[in-house]
Write a protein that holds these residues in place. Structure first.
Motif: not given
Length: 166
Positions: A61-65, A90-95
């Motif tokens: 779904s778009g790489g490592e995030m 809470i909304q976010g993204a983490q590598h």
């Protein structure tokens, strides 16, 4: 049975505390919310609801995030008529490998008061009772709710390593 309901935003006029963070390990905020609600509101686990939790584990779904999203609600009964409700989104993204990313946290709270009545005379009684006697108590609950929300904000800021506002 009809009821008279009065709802006040705790943080009026703004109504929401928003925390934005970019840095190391933002997903930890989503993991700590249920315990924090129990501890800050001083309620049992049955009064904390995880209404929506989403984790992206799909590597295509778009790489490592890896995206994450969560919505929690906590309620605290103040007396026979009034309860405090707190909502956290809470909304976010983490590598996945570097453990860096971003997170956006929203804190919102309301004070809900409900009076049940059988006829219009009782409804009038409840309006006058609230206006003359109970208004001061509701203001105290609103101030207590502000303390709860600002305490949660401070916990999130300490966890993320954000300096408190001056």
């Amino acid at each position: 049975m009809p009821k008279l309901e009065i709802i006040d935003d705790i943080l009026a006029p703004k109504d929401t505390i928003t925390i934005r963070f970019q840095g190391k390990n933002p997903v930890v905020t989503a993991l700590m919310v249920p315990r924090m609600l129990i501890d800050v509101l001083k309620v049992s686990a049955k009064d904390v609801l995880e209404t929506d939790i989403k984790w992206d584990t799909n590597p295509s779904s778009g790489g490592e995030m890896r995206d994450f999203y969560g919505r929690w609600a906590g309620k605290r009964a103040e007396d026979k008529w009034t309860e405090t409700r707190v909502r956290i989104i809470i909304q976010g993204a983490q590598h996945a490998k570097e453990r860096t990313g971003w997170v956006r946290i929203e804190l919102k709270g309301t004070i809900n008061t409900k009076y049940k009545y059988f006829m219009f005379i009782q409804r009038s009684f409840w309006w006058f009772y609230n206006l003359i006697f109970y208004h001061k108590q509701r203001r105290a609950y609103i101030e207590q709710g502000k303390d709860f929300l600002y305490t949660m904000r401070d916990i999130f800021q300490r966890t993320l390593g954000i300096s408190p506002e001056e």
